[in-house]
Design an enzyme around this catalytic site. Structure first.
Site, PDB file in Angstrom:
ATOM      1  N   ASP A  31      41.722  28.906  42.630  1.00 21.10           N
ATOM      2  CA  ASP A  31      41.293  30.093  43.375  1.00 21.10           C
ATOM      3  C   ASP A  31      40.606  29.668  44.663  1.00 21.10           C
ATOM      4  O   ASP A  31      39.639  28.901  44.630  1.00 21.10           O
ATOM      5  CB  ASP A  31      40.305  30.915  42.531  1.00 21.10           C
ATOM      6  CG  ASP A  31      41.000  31.737  41.462  1.00 21.10           C
ATOM      7  OD1 ASP A  31      41.948  32.459  41.808  1.00 21.10           O
ATOM      8  OD2 ASP A  31      40.592  31.660  40.291  1.00 21.10           O
ATOM      9  N   HIS A  62      45.954  30.151  44.540  1.00 24.99           N
ATOM     10  CA  HIS A  62      45.792  31.580  44.815  1.00 24.99           C
ATOM     11  C   HIS A  62      44.856  31.740  46.018  1.00 24.99           C
ATOM     12  O   HIS A  62      43.646  31.558  45.899  1.00 24.99           O
ATOM     13  CB  HIS A  62      45.202  32.256  43.560  1.00 24.99           C
ATOM     14  CG  HIS A  62      44.960  33.721  43.693  1.00 24.99           C
ATOM     15  ND1 HIS A  62      44.213  34.438  42.762  1.00 24.99           N
ATOM     16  CD2 HIS A  62      45.362  34.628  44.624  1.00 24.99           C
ATOM     17  CE1 HIS A  62      44.169  35.705  43.138  1.00 24.99           C
ATOM     18  NE2 HIS A  62      44.851  35.847  44.259  1.00 24.99           N
ATOM     19  N   ASP A 170      46.567  38.222  36.703  1.00 27.61           N
ATOM     20  CA  ASP A 170      45.334  37.456  36.906  1.00 27.61           C
ATOM     21  C   ASP A 170      44.099  38.343  36.784  1.00 27.61           C
ATOM     22  O   ASP A 170      43.971  39.324  37.510  1.00 27.61           O
ATOM     23  CB  ASP A 170      45.395  36.839  38.321  1.00 27.61           C
ATOM     24  CG  ASP A 170      44.230  35.916  38.619  1.00 27.61           C
ATOM     25  OD1 ASP A 170      43.424  35.621  37.722  1.00 27.61           O
ATOM     26  OD2 ASP A 170      44.141  35.474  39.790  1.00 27.61           O
ATOM     27  N   GLY A 171      43.210  37.967  35.876  1.00 30.53           N
ATOM     28  CA  GLY A 171      41.908  38.622  35.785  1.00 30.53           C
ATOM     29  C   GLY A 171      41.656  39.297  34.453  1.00 30.53           C
ATOM     30  O   GLY A 171      42.438  40.127  34.002  1.00 30.53           O
ATOM     31  N   GLY A 172      40.578  38.889  33.798  1.00 31.19           N
ATOM     32  CA  GLY A 172      40.132  39.568  32.575  1.00 31.19           C
ATOM     33  C   GLY A 172      41.031  39.393  31.358  1.00 31.19           C
ATOM     34  O   GLY A 172      40.963  40.192  30.420  1.00 31.19           O
ATOM     35  N   GLY A 190      40.767  32.496  33.034  1.00 28.63           N
ATOM     36  CA  GLY A 190      39.672  31.595  33.386  1.00 28.63           C
ATOM     37  C   GLY A 190      38.618  31.573  32.314  1.00 28.63           C
ATOM     38  O   GLY A 190      38.623  30.723  31.408  1.00 28.63           O
TER      39      GLY A 190
HETATM   40  C1  DX5 Z   1      39.550  36.494  40.382  1.00 32.88           C
HETATM   41  C2  DX5 Z   1      40.365  35.245  40.338  1.00 32.88           C
HETATM   42  C3  DX5 Z   1      40.851  34.918  38.964  1.00 32.88           C
HETATM   43  C4  DX5 Z   1      39.749  34.709  37.977  1.00 32.88           C
HETATM   44  C5  DX5 Z   1      40.279  34.631  36.570  1.00 32.88           C
HETATM   45  O1  DX5 Z   1      39.203  36.807  41.658  1.00 32.88           O
HETATM   46  O2  DX5 Z   1      41.489  35.339  41.165  1.00 32.88           O
HETATM   47  O3  DX5 Z   1      41.757  33.835  38.972  1.00 32.88           O
HETATM   48  O4  DX5 Z   1      38.991  33.592  38.252  1.00 32.88           O
HETATM   49  O5  DX5 Z   1      39.199  34.491  35.740  1.00 32.88           O
HETATM   50  P1  DX5 Z   1      38.932  35.435  34.468  1.00 32.88           P
HETATM   51  O6  DX5 Z   1      40.002  35.114  33.489  1.00 32.88           O
HETATM   52  O7  DX5 Z   1      37.579  35.026  34.031  1.00 32.88           O
HETATM   53  O8  DX5 Z   1      39.001  36.859  34.943  1.00 32.88           O
HETATM   54 ZN    ZN Z   2      43.136  33.878  40.837  1.00 31.90          ZN
END
Ligand code: DX5
Ligand code: ZN
Length: 210
Positions: A31, A62, A170-172, A190
């Site tokens: 990221d 990303h 991506d996310g959550g 993440g």
């Molecule tokens: C959010 C990022 C994600 C994030 C994913 O802005 O682009 O890649 O770090 O992390 P989790 O899985 O904790 O949402």
């Molecule tokens: Zn990301």
């Protein structure tokens, strides 16, 4: 389904990269934040240049930045499979061409509130759509349920335009959410993976194979 792990919330990136390197994770999700497109800023490229010392996994970069053109040359020098830029960023066409010139796969990401029709002009130019399931900017947020509907709509667009584009989310994402995302090509996770000592166990759970 492939799994890409983001180390954004890691307290010890070197150790976590080494731990992930002995799992069957498919990609390391890098990221990148510029403090403009999103509030926070990630470490400079200088600190990432040596990432190959800690991981032999392919990278899925990303770029959460306003001006992706300024970043692509650097990230193209790494062991990079995908560079994903945002459809809301500047010079999208030029940035996709630049990524292509390096022989790297092109990703296009879309924020939760952006109209999915903004993707249409780029559908035949990209390899992957990275659907944001949280507002970009930080890890550990809650998955926005509406993302499931948006993925269906984006898949429909892809079909209508007769193109071959992968979907990444991506996310959550956690084990429960992953069950609802079986038809997605790449899951980015993440905090869920890093929240347990055993990263391989978490990755198995995301794949639905514990
Ligand atoms: C959010 C990022 C994600 C994030 C994913 O802005 O682009 O890649 O770090 O992390 P989790 O899985 O904790 O949402
Ligand atoms: Zn990301």
């Amino acid at each position: 389904m492939k799994v890409s792990v983001s180390y954004l919330t890691s307290n010890n990136v070197v150790e976590d990269l080494r731990k992930l390197n002995v799992t069957n994770v498919d990609f390391i999700h890098v990221d990148v934040m510029d403090g403009k497109f999103v509030k926070h800023k990630t470490e400079s490229f200088k600190q990432l240049k040596n990432i190959h010392k800690y991981t032999s996994k392919r990278l899925d970069v990303h770029l959460m930045v306003q001006k992706p053109l300024k970043y692509i040359d650097d990230y193209a020098t790494l062991n990079t499979e995908y560079i994903t830029i945002h459809v809301e960023s500047k010079d999208v066409d030029k940035a996709l061409n630049l990524i292509e010139s390096y022989g790297i796969k092109k990703g296009l990401s879309i924020k939760p509130d952006t109209d999915i029709n903004t993707l249409i002009p780029y559908l035949d130019k990209v390899d992957l759509i990275l659907v944001m399931a949280v507002q970009p900017g930080r890890g550990g947020q809650t998955f926005i349920e509406d993302t499931i509907t948006r993925i269906k709509q984006i898949k429909k667009l892809i079909k209508e335009h007769k193109v071959k584009v992968l979907i990444s989310v991506d996310g959550g994402i956690n084990e429960e959410i992953a069950k609802k995302l079986k038809d997605v090509d790449i899951l980015v996770s993440g905090s869920y993976v890093l929240s347990h000592e055993d990263y391989q166990y978490q990755i198995y759970k995301l794949r639905g194979k514990q």
